[in-house]
Design an enzyme around this catalytic site. Structure first.
Site, PDB file in Angstrom:
ATOM      1  N   ARG A  88      21.639  52.121  13.985  1.00 54.21           N
ATOM      2  CA  ARG A  88      23.030  52.552  13.906  1.00 54.21           C
ATOM      3  C   ARG A  88      23.939  51.547  14.605  1.00 54.21           C
ATOM      4  NH1 ARG A  88      25.918  55.406  10.782  1.00 54.21           N
ATOM      5  NH2 ARG A  88      23.989  56.603  10.568  1.00 54.21           N
ATOM      6  N   ASN A 328      19.230  59.609  19.383  1.00 54.30           N
ATOM      7  CA  ASN A 328      18.579  60.579  18.511  1.00 54.30           C
ATOM      8  C   ASN A 328      18.753  60.212  17.051  1.00 54.30           C
ATOM      9  OD1 ASN A 328      17.036  63.118  18.022  1.00 54.30           O
ATOM     10  ND2 ASN A 328      17.537  63.395  20.182  1.00 54.30           N
ATOM     11  N   HIS A 330      20.907  60.290  14.547  1.00 54.55           N
ATOM     12  CA  HIS A 330      22.004  59.452  14.063  1.00 54.55           C
ATOM     13  C   HIS A 330      21.899  58.040  14.609  1.00 54.55           C
ATOM     14  CE1 HIS A 330      26.291  58.166  13.581  1.00 54.55           C
ATOM     15  NE2 HIS A 330      26.161  58.845  12.452  1.00 54.55           N
ATOM     16  N   CYS A 331      21.452  57.906  15.848  1.00 54.16           N
ATOM     17  CA  CYS A 331      21.355  56.584  16.485  1.00 54.16           C
ATOM     18  C   CYS A 331      20.342  55.666  15.802  1.00 54.16           C
ATOM     19  CB  CYS A 331      20.952  56.726  17.942  1.00 54.16           C
ATOM     20  SG  CYS A 331      22.090  57.677  18.958  1.00 54.16           S
ATOM     21  N   ILE A 332      19.315  56.233  15.186  1.00 52.58           N
ATOM     22  CA  ILE A 332      18.229  55.406  14.660  1.00 52.58           C
ATOM     23  C   ILE A 332      18.332  55.176  13.156  1.00 52.58           C
ATOM     24  CG2 ILE A 332      16.718  56.190  16.515  1.00 52.58           C
ATOM     25  CD1 ILE A 332      15.207  57.896  14.473  1.00 52.58           C
TER      26      ILE A 332
END
EC number: 3.5.3.12
Length: 344
Positions: A88, A328, A330-332
């Site tokens: 992201r 989490n 969304h971050c990955i």
């Protein structure tokens, strides 16, 4: 020329997409419980997303076979050198124009203000990925991570002052200069500034842990109602700011609160757990849940998201293996919209 003047905009995450990109965990120092648990967590999320849309996992070449076995046949493995696994933030931001043509922005990446070394391979990932898919690129003179911004696809962007104005990113730029660049590269007319992110968030307050657009005119925010909690004052301040929110189309926002999970620590450090770090896919929502003492807030978050997205399947996934590394779902992940590469 900048993207906005050429008719490109950053689409909202709920718009149709072609595929999801992820990157395989490799940085051992952020996963003290071992890479295996992290990799299993990533593989599980990749498989869940692959039930809705294509998933491409960037993997260091020597780990390609192992990643392929763990992810399964539904996930495409793309060998590519990288330093970390938070695509992201170091991946490209895709753009689309009125003809359904794709381009992308390549931001500068400095590992959240130089918190991890090295990061040169991560800074190169976006350019290599865009070349691989033939997507034209606009090089932006701005250090920025994708998790620090949310857009509604209709000219409005939401972010936090804690992150975008942090001097460990762009010390030479003030607020107005950053707003001008965001407008030029993402075609946004209104930039709405929240103040602080979550306590203990080493990204310096990424907005994707705090609030997001559900659709134009509707914003979900993670709320804290415990005055003794470190998130309380920031949460209340952000709610007050959103009460005065007006988007680029002149709409006042409907604000939906999702209560934060109970505070949890790991190896003596508070975890920045968030239900807002969910990821929309074609026909679904992949949302992290945390189990144990968080069961009640897990269930409430899932119910709220199902109400907000009545036409999508809500898929809870275990967020604990990922949050130990600092982020989490969304971050990955990083979405590539549906479209064809533009010819610039």
């Amino acid at each position: 020329m900048v993207p906005a003047k050429m008719g490109f905009r950053m689409p909202a995450e709920w718009e149709p997409r072609e595929r999801t990109f992820m990157a395989w965990p490799v940085r051992t120092e952020i996963w003290p419980d071992g890479l295996k648990e992290a990799q299993e967590g990533y593989a599980r999320i990749a498989r869940e997303i692959a039930a809705f849309e294509e998933v491409v996992m960037l993997v260091q070449p020597h780990l390609a076979d192992e990643a392929g076995r763990m992810c399964g046949a539904a996930v495409e493995i793309l060998p590519m050198e990288h330093d970390d696994s938070w695509l992201r933030d170091n991946g490209p931001t895709f753009l689309i124009n009125g003809q359904g043509e794709l381009a992308a922005v390549n931001w500068q990446f400095n590992a959240w203000g130089g918190k991890y070394q090295p990061y040169d391979q991560d800074n190169a990932v976006a350019g290599k990925l865009l070349a691989r898919y033939g997507v034209p690129v606009f090089e932006a003179p701005l250090v920025l991570e994708g998790g620090s911004i949310h857009v509604d696809g209709e000219g409005t962007l939401m972010t936090t002052e804690q992150c975008l104005l942090n001097k460990n990113r762009n010390p030479q730029l003030g607020k107005r200069e950053i707003e001008r660049l965001l407008g030029q590269y993402l075609a946004v007319d209104v930039i709405f500034w929240l103040k602080q992110g979550l306590a203990a968030d080493e990204t310096d307050g990424h907005v994707d842990n705090v609030a997001c657009f559900v659709r134009p005119g509707v914003i979900a925010i993670q709320a804290c109602h415990d005055p003794a909690d470190l998130n309380y004052s920031a949460s209340q301040e952000n709610l007050k700011l959103l009460a005065d929110f007006t988007d680029a189309q002149g709409r006042r926002a409907e604000v939906v609160q999702i209560e934060q999970p109970p505070v949890r620590y790991w190896r003596g450090q508070r975890l920045s757990m968030s239900y807002l770090n969910y990821y929309p896919v074609n026909g679904g929502i992949i949302v992290p849940v945390f189990g144990g003492d968080a069961q009640a807030t897990d269930e409430a978050a899932v119910r709220t998201l199902q109400r907000l997205y009545p036409d999508r399947k809500i898929v809870p996934v275990d967020g604990m293996p990922i949050i130990k590394g600092g982020g989490n779902v969304h971050c990955i992940t990083q979405q590539m919209p549906a479209g064809i590469p533009a010819r610039l």
